[in-house]
Motif scaffolding. Structure first.
Motif, PDB file in Angstrom:
ATOM      1  N   TYR A 246      -1.374   4.257   5.847  1.00 42.50           N
ATOM      2  CA  TYR A 246      -2.107   5.174   4.961  1.00 42.50           C
ATOM      3  C   TYR A 246      -3.272   4.454   4.277  1.00 42.50           C
ATOM      4  O   TYR A 246      -4.378   5.005   4.168  1.00 42.50           O
ATOM      5  N   LEU A 247      -3.059   3.217   3.851  1.00 39.22           N
ATOM      6  CA  LEU A 247      -4.138   2.459   3.211  1.00 39.22           C
ATOM      7  C   LEU A 247      -5.260   2.185   4.201  1.00 39.22           C
ATOM      8  O   LEU A 247      -6.446   2.281   3.849  1.00 39.22           O
ATOM      9  N   ARG A 248      -4.916   1.866   5.443  1.00 37.41           N
ATOM     10  CA  ARG A 248      -5.940   1.609   6.443  1.00 37.41           C
ATOM     11  C   ARG A 248      -6.772   2.865   6.709  1.00 37.41           C
ATOM     12  O   ARG A 248      -8.000   2.789   6.840  1.00 37.41           O
ATOM     13  N   GLU A 249      -6.130   4.016   6.769  1.00 42.41           N
ATOM     14  CA  GLU A 249      -6.869   5.265   6.974  1.00 42.41           C
ATOM     15  C   GLU A 249      -7.761   5.588   5.782  1.00 42.41           C
ATOM     16  O   GLU A 249      -8.863   6.124   5.943  1.00 42.41           O
ATOM     17  N   CYS A 250      -7.311   5.273   4.571  1.00 45.67           N
ATOM     18  CA  CYS A 250      -8.148   5.503   3.387  1.00 45.67           C
ATOM     19  C   CYS A 250      -9.401   4.633   3.415  1.00 45.67           C
ATOM     20  O   CYS A 250     -10.493   5.082   3.052  1.00 45.67           O
ATOM     21  N   VAL A 251      -9.256   3.396   3.840  1.00 48.11           N
ATOM     22  CA  VAL A 251     -10.413   2.505   3.929  1.00 48.11           C
ATOM     23  C   VAL A 251     -11.402   3.020   4.977  1.00 48.11           C
ATOM     24  O   VAL A 251     -12.622   3.028   4.760  1.00 48.11           O
ATOM     25  N   LEU A 280     -13.281   4.747  -4.334  1.00 51.19           N
ATOM     26  CA  LEU A 280     -12.765   5.802  -3.457  1.00 51.19           C
ATOM     27  C   LEU A 280     -11.370   5.471  -2.942  1.00 51.19           C
ATOM     28  O   LEU A 280     -10.468   6.327  -2.952  1.00 51.19           O
ATOM     29  N   VAL A 281     -11.167   4.238  -2.491  1.00 49.70           N
ATOM     30  CA  VAL A 281      -9.860   3.862  -1.945  1.00 49.70           C
ATOM     31  C   VAL A 281      -8.800   3.864  -3.045  1.00 49.70           C
ATOM     32  O   VAL A 281      -7.655   4.274  -2.823  1.00 49.70           O
ATOM     33  N   SER A 282      -9.160   3.419  -4.246  1.00 51.31           N
ATOM     34  CA  SER A 282      -8.192   3.422  -5.358  1.00 51.31           C
ATOM     35  C   SER A 282      -7.758   4.845  -5.696  1.00 51.31           C
ATOM     36  O   SER A 282      -6.576   5.106  -5.940  1.00 51.31           O
ATOM     37  N   ALA A 283      -8.726   5.775  -5.704  1.00 47.05           N
ATOM     38  CA  ALA A 283      -8.387   7.163  -6.024  1.00 47.05           C
ATOM     39  C   ALA A 283      -7.488   7.781  -4.956  1.00 47.05           C
ATOM     40  O   ALA A 283      -6.585   8.572  -5.277  1.00 47.05           O
ATOM     41  N   ASP A 284      -7.703   7.433  -3.684  1.00 49.56           N
ATOM     42  CA  ASP A 284      -6.882   8.008  -2.623  1.00 49.56           C
ATOM     43  C   ASP A 284      -5.509   7.358  -2.520  1.00 49.56           C
ATOM     44  O   ASP A 284      -4.539   8.007  -2.102  1.00 49.56           O
ATOM     45  N   ALA A 285      -5.402   6.077  -2.879  1.00 53.02           N
ATOM     46  CA  ALA A 285      -4.133   5.365  -2.732  1.00 53.02           C
ATOM     47  C   ALA A 285      -3.249   5.432  -3.970  1.00 53.02           C
ATOM     48  O   ALA A 285      -2.048   5.154  -3.870  1.00 53.02           O
ATOM     49  N   ALA A 286      -3.803   5.789  -5.122  1.00 53.20           N
ATOM     50  CA  ALA A 286      -3.002   5.819  -6.351  1.00 53.20           C
ATOM     51  C   ALA A 286      -1.843   6.811  -6.294  1.00 53.20           C
ATOM     52  O   ALA A 286      -0.743   6.502  -6.765  1.00 53.20           O
ATOM     53  N   PRO A 287      -2.002   8.024  -5.738  1.00 50.94           N
ATOM     54  CA  PRO A 287      -0.872   8.963  -5.738  1.00 50.94           C
ATOM     55  C   PRO A 287       0.340   8.505  -4.942  1.00 50.94           C
ATOM     56  O   PRO A 287       1.437   9.036  -5.149  1.00 50.94           O
ATOM     57  N   VAL A 288       0.191   7.549  -4.032  1.00 50.46           N
ATOM     58  CA  VAL A 288       1.329   7.090  -3.242  1.00 50.46           C
ATOM     59  C   VAL A 288       1.825   5.735  -3.725  1.00 50.46           C
ATOM     60  O   VAL A 288       2.526   5.021  -2.983  1.00 50.46           O
ATOM     61  N   GLY A 289       1.485   5.360  -4.946  1.00 50.07           N
ATOM     62  CA  GLY A 289       2.049   4.163  -5.543  1.00 50.07           C
ATOM     63  C   GLY A 289       1.379   2.869  -5.158  1.00 50.07           C
ATOM     64  O   GLY A 289       1.971   1.803  -5.369  1.00 50.07           O
ATOM     65  N   LEU A 290       0.166   2.898  -4.623  1.00 52.79           N
ATOM     66  CA  LEU A 290      -0.560   1.684  -4.251  1.00 52.79           C
ATOM     67  C   LEU A 290      -1.653   1.406  -5.267  1.00 52.79           C
ATOM     68  O   LEU A 290      -2.366   2.321  -5.677  1.00 52.79           O
ATOM     69  N   GLU A 291      -1.796   0.164  -5.649  1.00 52.52           N
ATOM     70  CA  GLU A 291      -2.819  -0.255  -6.595  1.00 52.52           C
ATOM     71  C   GLU A 291      -3.834  -1.120  -5.851  1.00 52.52           C
ATOM     72  O   GLU A 291      -3.489  -2.200  -5.355  1.00 52.52           O
TER      73      GLU A 291
END
Length: 374
Positions: A246-251, A280-291
């Motif tokens: 998921y993080l890779r797709e957000c990037v 942008l990546v922080s906003a997309d990854a925050a809801p799934v518990g990633l900082e």
């Protein structure tokens, strides 16, 4: 015979002649008649069209009234959401010594049941210092003792868990989240719980070349460095199928929205691109518990399909820039030389001699700089 004044497309003045009907400009099956005199009017009156709300006209014969066409409201991009009740909470654990004691007790119970049934080998009895016993045989009582001791041993040893620094265990039972273990050392948990190990350390990930574009839309390939960590283990493990994917797709999605500049550009442009990617990546990854702490491009190059063309373009631009700089320097040098010669009275030149001197000096300076003269 009556005459009238008419205008023709070829002349702006009046022409005297007999009165003739207006001709047709276009007339066929698919178009209508357009009189020529409408195309060549002297002073067409300006037509003002008032701005009014768009309406939908009524159909003839139905009696419907015109209806105002309400504008369609623009919808904002929905934010990623997970179950609001899914949040990390500590799981109930016991010290590992409790599990060890329970396991040892289960093993001791099995040995005692074997000795009671008389199936314990003589060497084992001697090693354990147990007196010889005739044995009652394997009856229901002995089997019940075996079952109880075995269950106790499995419960004790099966629930042992080792906690490590920088690692966490996400526990669940029958699809339900039961808590997270972040403690270190030997611990005991319910052996029926499903355990999932999560790395909660500060991590960095160097991506593979991803598609990107610069401000002009030229295709690029960018390698980014992402610094991140798992903040909420429950959402990272249970909120998405694979939080690293998921993080890779957000990037990759952020690179498609943010223009990236080639190396050699302004430092401010590179910094602003990195800040925009991080946001942008922080906003997309925050809801799934990633900082996400940082997303920075570390390697940017042209895409293979445009690399050759852009390389030739950059070489041509550098060559033109070098030629312009050299020509400016030569012109300044020639002007300074001619000015000094004439102002100090060393030579007296007319226009022709001045042109010849300028030409010779230009050739000399260009040859001295290693630049061919056309």
């Amino acid at each position: 015979m009556s005459t009238t004044t008419s205008h023709t497309p070829e002349s702006d003045g009046p022409v005297e002649g007999p009165l003739r009907p207006h001709g047709r400009l276009i007339h066929n099956e698919a178009t209508t008649e357009i009189p020529v005199h409408l195309l060549f009017r002297d002073d067409p009156a300006p037509v003002s069209v008032p701005l009014k709300p768009a309406v939908v006209g009524r159909r003839q014969g139905t009696g419907e009234q015109p209806r105002l066409r309400s504008p369609i409201p623009s919808k904002a991009r929905p934010a990623a959401q997970v179950d609001p009740d899914l949040a990390e909470c500590p799981a109930g654990v016991l010290p590992g010594m409790a599990g060890v004691c329970a396991g040892v007790g289960g093993v001791a119970g099995c040995v005692a049941a074997s000795w009671w049934a008389g199936v314990l080998p003589r060497l084992a009895e001697q090693a354990l210092g147990l007196p010889a016993l005739a044995g009652a045989g394997l009856g229901p009582a002995q089997w019940a003792a075996y079952a109880g001791a075995g269950a106790l041993g499995l419960l004790g040893f099966g629930g042992l868990l080792r906690g490590r620094t920088g690692r966490a265990w996400v526990l669940g039972m029958f699809g339900r989240y039961r808590g997270t273990v972040r403690r270190t050392g030997l611990l005991w948990v319910n052996p029926l719980l499903r355990r999932r190990r999560v790395d909660v350390r500060l991590r960095h990930w160097r991506s593979e070349p991803m598609p990107a574009a610069d401000g002009s839309g030229v295709a690029l390939r960018a390698v980014v460095l992402v610094v991140w960590r798992v903040r909420d283990t429950a959402r990272a493990v249970l909120g998405v199928e694979d939080h690293e994917t998921y993080l890779r797709e957000c990037v990759e999605a952020a690179l498609a929205r943010v223009p990236v500049e080639m190396p050699g550009g302004t430092r401010g442009a590179m910094e602003s691109a990195g800040d925009a990617l991080t946001r942008l990546v922080s906003a997309d990854a925050a809801p799934v518990g990633l900082e996400v702490f940082s997303v920075r491009p570390v390697c940017v190059e042209y895409a293979p399909e445009v690399a050759a063309a852009m390389h030739r373009r950059r070489i041509a631009a550098l060559d033109a820039q070098q030629r312009s700089s050299m020509l400016t320097s030569v012109v300044d040098s020639v002007e300074d030389t001619v000015t000094r010669l004439t102002m100090r009275g060393l030579v007296e030149l007319d226009d022709y001699e001045r042109k010849v001197l300028v030409r010779d000096l230009t050739v000399a300076f260009c040859s001295g700089r290693g630049e061919p003269v056309a």
